[in-house]
Design an enzyme around this catalytic site. Structure first.
Site, PDB file in Angstrom:
ATOM      1  N   THR A 137       0.939  -1.206  -0.095  1.00 61.01           N
ATOM      2  CA  THR A 137       0.023  -0.036   0.089  1.00 61.01           C
ATOM      3  C   THR A 137       0.965   1.308  -0.004  1.00 61.01           C
ATOM      4  OG1 THR A 137      -2.097   1.073   1.258  1.00 61.01           O
ATOM      5  CG2 THR A 137      -0.229  -0.101   2.441  1.00 61.01           C
ATOM      6  N   ASN A 138       0.384   2.428   0.186  1.00 59.18           N
ATOM      7  CA  ASN A 138       1.056   3.613   0.401  1.00 59.18           C
ATOM      8  C   ASN A 138       0.495   4.638   1.637  1.00 59.18           C
ATOM      9  OD1 ASN A 138      -0.866   5.629  -0.993  1.00 59.18           O
ATOM     10  ND2 ASN A 138      -0.514   4.101  -2.629  1.00 59.18           N
ATOM     11  N   HIS A 139       1.117   5.672   1.623  1.00 54.01           N
ATOM     12  CA  HIS A 139       0.996   6.633   2.504  1.00 54.01           C
ATOM     13  C   HIS A 139      -0.222   7.704   2.466  1.00 54.01           C
ATOM     14  CE1 HIS A 139       3.737   5.379   5.269  1.00 54.01           C
ATOM     15  NE2 HIS A 139       4.818   5.817   4.477  1.00 54.01           N
TER      16      HIS A 139
END
Ligand code: CTP
Ligand code: CA
Length: 226
Positions: A33-35
């Site tokens: 995933t990412n931020h």
């Protein structure tokens, strides 16, 4: 209170927004995933609702509250996000792609937890490209006919103006928004660079909700008259 004084520039319009990250599973407990916090997309949803629109937000895994009056569809992967978006856009007038969609996903998702084999060696993960949700919607008949106004965002770490201009043309969309300054995931403020066929405009740094209201106004004045 503020909403009360806002002109209802989007009344009678339907807006679809993607927001947040996507989650690309590796096995039942792990994934990529990412931020992205989803804050910008949710602020746009709130601003569009304040402006009188019927708003649907297609959200990846985020922990931000749903703005009042906004319909929310929760998804995990990019492929889920594409399917949910495609179910919403046939009735929409505006599509805003604010999500930070994972560009790649693991080729295979194990249905069991991947275990250490005791040898000290690590698994290799093979990736494949995800569908581009914005480009897919922008190529659709509704966008091509001018009935659906598409807006993209650009997450760039360097050469923002150059990359943002190229991205708008590559995705073939009327408006692209670049985030000026360091990549500030989760922050409460933002500074937008608007890129359209006429060129680029830097907007002042402001809270995400103020940026969202300004973006809604900028979109509204670019819409074809009904
Ligand atoms: N986008 C999308 N689906 C993807 C990738 C991106 O809908 N699979 C949308 C984003 O929501 C954003 C725009 O496309 O509105 C640009 O995303 P960005 O990541 O900046 O650009 P990419 O085209 O993915 O190129 P790169 O990451 O290599 O810069
Ligand atoms: Ca990307």
């Amino acid at each position: 209170i503020v909403a009360f004084f806002q002109p209802k520039v989007l009344s009678g319009r339907k807006v679809v927004i993607t927001a947040g990250p996507t989650f690309e599973a590796l096995d039942p407990i792990r994934g990529i995933t990412n931020h992205s916090s989803g804050k910008m997309g949710f602020a746009i949803a709130r601003a569009a609702r304040e402006a009188g629109a019927d708003v649907a937000i297609v959200a990846g895994p985020v922990s931000v509250p749903t703005p009042r009056g906004v319909r929310r569809v929760d998804v995990k992967s990019a492929r889920d996000m594409l399917a949910a978006t495609q179910a919403e856009v046939p009735q929409a007038d505006i599509f805003i792609a604010a999500a930070a969609v994972a560009d790649w996903r693991p080729v295979t998702e194990s249905d069991q937890k991947i275990k250490k084999d005791g040898s000290g060696s690590a698994p290799t993960v093979a990736f494949t490209e995800n569908p581009d949700i914005l480009a897919t919607v922008a190529k659709g008949e509704r966008a091509r006919s001018g009935a659906l106004f598409c807006v993209g965002f650009a997450a760039e770490s360097h050469d923002l103006v150059k990359h943002a201009k190229a991205k708008r043309e590559r995705k073939d969309i009327p408006l692209l928004v670049g985030n000026i300054g360091p990549l500030t995931f989760g922050q409460d403020d933002n500074q937008m660079l608007l890129v359209d066929a006429q060129g680029t405009t830097e907007l002042p740094r402001a809270s995400k909700i103020a940026c969202a209201r300004r973006l809604v106004a900028e979109i509204a004045r670019r819409l074809p008259r009904t």
